[in-house]
Design a protein around this motif. Structure first.
Motif, PDB file in Angstrom:
ATOM      1  N   VAL A   1       3.606 -39.980   9.232  1.00 35.05           N
ATOM      2  CA  VAL A   1       3.965 -39.165   8.064  1.00 35.05           C
ATOM      3  C   VAL A   1       4.835 -38.014   8.555  1.00 35.05           C
ATOM      4  O   VAL A   1       4.701 -37.555   9.699  1.00 35.05           O
ATOM      5  CB  VAL A   1       2.712 -38.613   7.350  1.00 35.05           C
ATOM      6  CG1 VAL A   1       1.879 -39.743   6.794  1.00 35.05           C
ATOM      7  CG2 VAL A   1       1.871 -37.751   8.289  1.00 35.05           C
TER       8      VAL A   1
ATOM      9  N   SER B   1       0.182 -33.646   4.445  1.00 36.73           N
ATOM     10  CA  SER B   1       1.021 -34.848   4.382  1.00 36.73           C
ATOM     11  C   SER B   1       0.206 -36.085   4.748  1.00 36.73           C
ATOM     12  O   SER B   1       0.296 -37.123   4.087  1.00 36.73           O
ATOM     13  CB  SER B   1       2.217 -34.698   5.319  1.00 36.73           C
ATOM     14  OG  SER B   1       3.059 -35.834   5.239  1.00 36.73           O
TER      15      SER B   1
ATOM     16  N   LYS C   1      -0.769 -39.338   2.186  1.00 37.16           N
ATOM     17  CA  LYS C   1      -0.480 -40.733   2.523  1.00 37.16           C
ATOM     18  C   LYS C   1      -1.766 -41.548   2.595  1.00 37.16           C
ATOM     19  O   LYS C   1      -1.806 -42.707   2.166  1.00 37.16           O
ATOM     20  CB  LYS C   1       0.253 -40.786   3.865  1.00 37.16           C
ATOM     21  CG  LYS C   1       0.822 -42.157   4.200  1.00 37.16           C
ATOM     22  CD  LYS C   1       1.910 -42.565   3.236  1.00 37.16           C
ATOM     23  CE  LYS C   1       2.557 -43.878   3.648  1.00 37.16           C
ATOM     24  NZ  LYS C   1       3.601 -44.305   2.695  1.00 37.16           N
TER      25      LYS C   1
END
Length: 372
Positions: free
Chosen positions: A129, A135, A139
């Protein structure tokens, strides 16, 4: 030639039809005979027919298809690090085999170190990522929410991250009918929560073992106490057995040597500075204490011996009684009461004309009138 060929073909065709008709007739006849044999009462009641019927039933039996399933692990590698032992423990909690492991992180981040190599060697799928706050979590939620599309046989999922935002993923997976474990770290302990049942399991990273519950700890302590009690009882039984054998051997020696002289007892000097023992007193010199005269004689002998060896020694009532007990084997009070000479040894000495008592602190000093 054409007519001859045509005639030959027609003749062959007729012969083939005749042959087919003959074979058909033979087959029909054979089938009728087989049916008559099979449908006969003797055949239906035979063992061969029962075996044939059993084999047909076995082949036609519909076997239920066993349900198979797997467990899947989702790891936020930026938030939580799992070593081999921790992973094996998580796999032991699951009912289904742990076959799929996916780790999410920005693998270019220097703080990750060589986790990507380690996890890859342990069979993890690595999802990269870009740099950014949450983040990896985002994901992880995106892939985890639709994990059944890629892995339709998944039954259990381990969501490994301490970030509270992963609760949304846990709830979504529960709504899809999956068993969800939320794995978080607090200090040196992993907390594994079964989101379906609410059961909590704890794992110590430092000790690489499961942290037992309070009930289990109490049970273990009780087992240790019970084992220790059994061990103490066993040792006490051994000591009792040894003491019994020793006593039995002593009795045997006494019976075997009836003329053996009685053991002489040595009266130790009461003053610690004097190392010599006072004169030995034999039981034969002092017969069994049967009256007051015998008792006075024995007490006088003890006092005289002590004064000879240590003239400056002050003899108190307890010390005199102790020396008397060493010789007779009975306490002074029991001797006095047995002879009905008074209620106690001190009272007897006070009432006896042979001895005088003089207060010395909290005790009484004993002197014999005949010794002065």
């Amino acid at each position: 030639m054409a007519e001859v060929t045509e005639l030959s073909l027609v003749q062959n065709l007729l012969e083939e039809k005749a042959t087919e008709k003959s074979l058909s007739s033979f087959s029909l006849t054979l089938a009728e005979e087989l049916l008559q044999t099979i449908l006969s009462p003797d055949w239906l009641e035979s063992a061969a027919f029962s075996q044939l019927l059993f084999k047909i039933q076995q082949k036609n039996e519909i076997k239920p298809k066993l349900e198979t399933g797997i467990s899947l692990l989702l790891l936020d590698a930026e938030n939580l690090k799992l070593d081999v032992n921790s992973e094996l423990f998580l796999a032991s909690i699951c009912e289904y085999p742990l076959q799929v492991k996916i780790a999410f992180a920005n693998w270019r981040n220097p703080s990750i170190g060589k986790q990507d190599i380690e996890l890859y060697n342990r069979g993890y799928q690595l999802v990269h990522v870009p740099e950014g706050k949450n983040s990896a979590d985002a994901k992880m939620i995106a892939i985890g929410a639709c994990v059944l599309r890629s892995y339709p046989t998944v039954k259990e999922i381990l969501v490994c991250s301490s970030d509270g935002i992963l609760i949304h993923l846990c709830n979504e997976l529960q709504n899809q009918g999956l068993i969800v474990y939320w794995v978080r770290r607090q200090g040196q302990t992993l907390h594994i929560e079964n989101r379906n049942t609410g059961k909590l399991t704890h794992y110590s990273l430092a000790m690489a073992t499961e942290v037992p519950s309070l009930e289990k700890v109490v049970e273990q302590i009780q087992d240790l106490i019970k084992n220790e009690q059994e061990s103490i009882n066993a040792r006490l039984n051994s000591l009792v057995a040894i003491a019994s054998l020793f006593q039995e051997r002593c009795d045997i020696n006494i019976k075997h040597n009836p003329k053996q002289p009685e053991i002489e007892k040595i009266i130790p000097v009461l003053d610690n500075s004097v190392t010599e023992s006072i004169q030995e007193v034999k039981k034969e010199d002092f017969p069994k204490v049967s009256n007051g005269k015998t008792l006075d004689k024995l007490l006088l002998k003890i006092i005289q011996d002590i004064q000879i060896k240590s003239p400056e020694t002050k003899l108190s009532v307890p010390k005199l009684g102790s020396e008397l007990q060493k010789i007779t084997g009975d306490s002074p009070n029991s001797i006095v009461k047995k002879l009905k000479l008074g209620s106690s040894f001190t009272k007897y000495l006070e009432s006896s004309p042979t001895f005088t008592l003089k207060a010395s602190g909290k005790e009484y000093e004993v002197t014999a009138l005949l010794c002065e």
